[in-house]
Design an enzyme around this catalytic site. Structure first.
Site, PDB file in Angstrom:
ATOM      1  N   LYS A  86       0.838  -1.195   0.000  1.00  0.00           N
ATOM      2  CA  LYS A  86       0.000   0.000   0.000  1.00  0.00           C
ATOM      3  C   LYS A  86       0.876   1.249   0.000  1.00  0.00           C
ATOM      4  O   LYS A  86       1.856   1.319   0.738  1.00  0.00           O
ATOM      5  CB  LYS A  86      -0.920  -0.013   1.221  1.00  0.00           C
ATOM      6  CG  LYS A  86      -1.959   1.087   1.234  1.00  0.00           C
ATOM      7  CD  LYS A  86      -2.949   0.893   2.378  1.00  0.00           C
ATOM      8  CE  LYS A  86      -4.032   1.964   2.347  1.00  0.00           C
ATOM      9  NZ  LYS A  86      -5.038   1.757   3.414  1.00  0.00           N
ATOM     10  N   SER A 161      -9.375   2.941   1.640  1.00  0.00           N
ATOM     11  CA  SER A 161      -8.213   3.509   0.988  1.00  0.00           C
ATOM     12  C   SER A 161      -7.283   2.463   0.385  1.00  0.00           C
ATOM     13  O   SER A 161      -6.351   2.791  -0.342  1.00  0.00           O
ATOM     14  CB  SER A 161      -7.428   4.377   1.979  1.00  0.00           C
ATOM     15  OG  SER A 161      -6.948   3.610   3.072  1.00  0.00           O
ATOM     16  N   SER A 185     -11.066   0.960   5.539  1.00  0.00           N
ATOM     17  CA  SER A 185     -10.152   0.948   4.397  1.00  0.00           C
ATOM     18  C   SER A 185      -9.605  -0.426   4.025  1.00  0.00           C
ATOM     19  O   SER A 185      -9.012  -0.576   2.958  1.00  0.00           O
ATOM     20  CB  SER A 185      -8.983   1.904   4.657  1.00  0.00           C
ATOM     21  OG  SER A 185      -9.432   3.235   4.618  1.00  0.00           O
TER      22      SER A 185
END
Length: 491
Positions: A86, A161, A185
């Site tokens: 990420k 996210s 997320s």
């Protein structure tokens, strides 16, 4: 057929199967990494999930991984598996932008702890996955890389996210992923992309470096295409670390145990709208309705019930705003003109907080903890939608309304996820159904405090009974294919 001649077979094998095959030397790490890099080349232009690629570095690491196996050396449980991290997680020597033009050229000199643990377990870094600006919100779009598109409908959001991670998993670009979850997320993008995401208990996955190491609203965690692979990844990420003051002492190895278990007799609560606390679009509840029959058929006792979540909204919004200001207040002072309006608003909400505001949130959270604890004395699991909406138009900043109720901020439509964040309970997003338009819908499985393994076992039982996560997205099926000879010429 040789696995190398069928890259889709490699790219959609489970991580557990793939790691075992590498250890047995039935397929090489280099072949596995090459297959995933070719999948990225073929599919990523359509979905924009992986935004920084380090292909040459990955192939070099794969060759070293294969060499270690020649001598029958002891290797980690993720040995040879490719993973893109990420873009909120620092990676030494690899650009980490946080989805912000302010950090577009930033190259860290150290790995985040989750990256460190994945690499120590043998995973091979292939790049970074896309995120919203500074990780704020559940819609992955930013000014550096643009939007990540949903592989089931390219006109729709991939969530966030960890949206890049979710789309990359769905498209076979990586078998496992790391992510983080404040208000959903890890769960929202799992739901939107028909994959699995776990928000672990606070402290289950230690975090370092961390500006707020005593905070419990944000956690790190795993994503994958199966519950078993999420548990495998958690077995590597979990466990104590002296750099993280809230890290739980339970070793990660417990999550490597088999997930098969007898769920008969479990007391399961179902609450599609958290007792009227959140509006939910009808197509979400319709897609999830068959899930109740699945749990009943598995021998569970399913009832309509919901814990009292009074104060959870204020707890979450207060702690999130405080955290945003702590993390990015100084950045706002220097770069306001480069930051999105929603980001500025949330940081400024944090600046408006007073000492009594923070104290009230702590009192509310204490009361919330005990009400939820008492609820789980009567029930083993709580089921509800992950998201209140299906994947929405990618051109929107956020859904304007849910079931006719206006959504005033970019956070409002995420209540079904963020209210659970405030409870501190582990929560799993598992594929559960599709709308008539072919859009994925995830089921949220919540367990008592620190009962992450129980949540994983229940999710695994549901997954095995439904196999919903095996449905592949159109973006994979329709991408331009290379011939076998073309692929070999690039290896």
């Amino acid at each position: 057929m040789n696995p190398v001649d069928d890259p889709d077979e490699l790219c959609f094998r489970s991580a557990a199967e793939l790691a075992a095959a590498i250890r047995r030397r039935e397929v090489s790490a280099r072949e596995v990494v090459t297959a995933h890099l070719e999948q990225i080349e073929r599919v990523n232009p359509a979905v924009n999930a992986i935004v920084t690629l380090v292909a040459d570095q990955a192939l070099e690491e794969a060759a070293k991984a294969d060499a270690r196996l020649v001598g029958c050396a002891e290797v980690g449980p993720l040995h040879g598996l490719p993973v893109a991290h990420k873009d909120l997680h620092d990676t030494a020597g690899i650009r980490t932008t946080y989805g912000s033009p302010i950090f577009a050229d930033r190259v860290p000199d150290r790995d985040h702890l989750v990256v460190e643990r994945l690499r120590n377990a043998g995973a091979i870094t292939i790049g970074k996955t896309n995120v919203p600006e500074l990780g704020m919100g559940s819609h992955t779009v930013n000014k550096v890389f643009g939007p990540t598109r949903n592989p089931y409908d390219l006109s729709r959001s991939a969530g966030g996210s960890s949206g890049g991670a979710g789309a990359a998993l769905a498209c076979g670009m990586q078998p496992i992923a790391d992510g983080s979850d404040t208000g959903g997320s890890l769960r929202n993008p799992a739901s939107f992309n028909n994959v699995v995401g776990l928000r672990p208990s606070p402290g289950r996955v230690p975090s370092w470096p961390d500006r707020a190491p005593w905070g419990q609203i944000s956690v790190k965690g795993p994503m994958a295409r199966t519950v078993e692979d999420v548990a495998l990844t958690l077995s590597v990420l979990a466990g104590p670390d002296g750099r993280s003051p809230l890290a739980l002492e339970t070793p990660g190895s417990v999550f490597a145990w088999p997930l098969d278990s007898d769920v008969r007799g479990l007391r399961v609560a179902w609450s599609p709208d958290l007792g009227g606390a959140v509006p939910v679009d009808a197509e979400v509840t319709a897609a999830l309705a068959p899930a109740l029959d699945v749990f009943t058929d598995l021998g569970c006792v399913v009832e309509d019930a919901c814990p009292d979540l009074s104060g959870a909204d204020e707890v979450f919004l207060t702690e999130r705003a405080w955290q945003m200001e702590l993390a990015y207040g100084a950045v706002l002072d220097r770069h306001r003109d480069q930051m999105a309006a929603d980001v500025v608003w949330n940081i400024e909400e944090g600046r408006r907080l007073t000492g009594p505001d923070l104290g009230r949130a702590q009192l509310l959270r204490a009361d919330l903890y005990h009400r939820v604890r008492e609820f789980f004395e009567a029930y083993d699991l709580l089921l509800l939608p992950v998201s209140q909406v299906v994947p929405f138009d990618i051109r929107l900043a956020h859904p304007a309304a849910v079931d006719g109720t206006p959504m005033e901020t970019y956070l409002d439509w995420m209540r079904s996820a963020y209210l659970i964040s405030a409870t501190g309970c582990p929560a799993l997003s598992v594929p559960a159904g599709f709308t008539p338009q072919g859009l994925p819908v995830g089921l949220q499985v919540i367990g008592p405090h620190r009962q992450d393994l129980a949540v994983l076992r229940a999710g695994h039982a549901f997954e095995q009974a439904t196999r919903t996560g095996e449905r592949r997205p159109p973006a994979v099926l329709s991408g331009p294919a290379l011939t076998t000879s073309e692929k070999r010429s690039r290896s």
